[in-house]
Design an enzyme around this catalytic site. Sequence first.
Site, PDB file in Angstrom:
ATOM      1  N   HIS A  44       0.820  -1.200   0.000  1.00  0.00           N
ATOM      2  CA  HIS A  44       0.000   0.000   0.000  1.00  0.00           C
ATOM      3  C   HIS A  44       0.858   1.256   0.000  1.00  0.00           C
ATOM      4  O   HIS A  44       1.929   1.284   0.591  1.00  0.00           O
ATOM      5  CB  HIS A  44      -0.887   0.050   1.244  1.00  0.00           C
ATOM      6  N   LYS A  55       4.492   7.695   8.075  1.00  0.00           N
ATOM      7  CA  LYS A  55       3.920   6.873   9.130  1.00  0.00           C
ATOM      8  C   LYS A  55       5.004   6.266   9.997  1.00  0.00           C
ATOM      9  O   LYS A  55       6.146   6.083   9.569  1.00  0.00           O
ATOM     10  CB  LYS A  55       2.995   5.806   8.584  1.00  0.00           C
ATOM     11  N   TYR A  92      -0.123   1.777  13.475  1.00  0.00           N
ATOM     12  CA  TYR A  92       0.316   2.781  12.520  1.00  0.00           C
ATOM     13  C   TYR A  92      -0.009   4.155  13.082  1.00  0.00           C
ATOM     14  O   TYR A  92      -1.124   4.390  13.516  1.00  0.00           O
ATOM     15  CB  TYR A  92      -0.458   2.682  11.201  1.00  0.00           C
ATOM     16  N   ASP A 121      -6.190  -6.248  -2.198  1.00  0.00           N
ATOM     17  CA  ASP A 121      -4.761  -6.515  -2.387  1.00  0.00           C
ATOM     18  C   ASP A 121      -4.526  -7.563  -3.471  1.00  0.00           C
ATOM     19  O   ASP A 121      -3.554  -7.482  -4.216  1.00  0.00           O
ATOM     20  CB  ASP A 121      -4.119  -6.965  -1.077  1.00  0.00           C
TER      21      ASP A 121
END
Length: 187
Positions: free
Chosen positions: A65, A74, A134, A170
């Site tokens: 991603h 992040k 995250y 995905d």
Amino acid sequence: MRIEATELVDVVVLIPEPFRDERGLFTRTFDATEFDTHLGKPGASAAFVQDSQSRSVRGVIRGMHGRGGRGEAKLVRCARGTVHDVLVDIRPDSPTFGKQQAFTLDDETFTHLYVPPGFLHGFQAITDVADVCYRIDRPHDPTEDIGVAYNDPDLAIEWPLPVTIVSPRDASAASYADLRTKLGGTG
């Protein structure tokens, strides 16, 4: 806490140094002052605006991603279990464009990854259960999501376990070649 550079430009690993005794352990998992000092960007830590957590079972892959627009910085860590975490630099002007690096994140070392904007990110759960946390610098906007297939032959990521589950999103993600064309890079 130690902060170390990686093979990928601008990516750093944050390594807490837990205090352990007969009770268990205590560790500082993040220090804004040390983080900002290492990056050379006063106030960079204040940019984080959203925390999220995922739980995955052994063999699950989440990724690869990324985020369009200005991208997304992040801070990633595994709070429970172990994951095989992979980053791919998709910044066309970067000296490490197209390069990838894998990391082990787990609940024993508490290692964190700082992932600057412009990277694909994905991981595979190695333990029966893995919780990944995250901390991101922009609220999530699904219209800016970028995805590349976890099994793309151009990336040739070496996942350590047989894949058990992948989300439909995905599984049907674009190819790395298509993303490179859109980005204008050659890596």
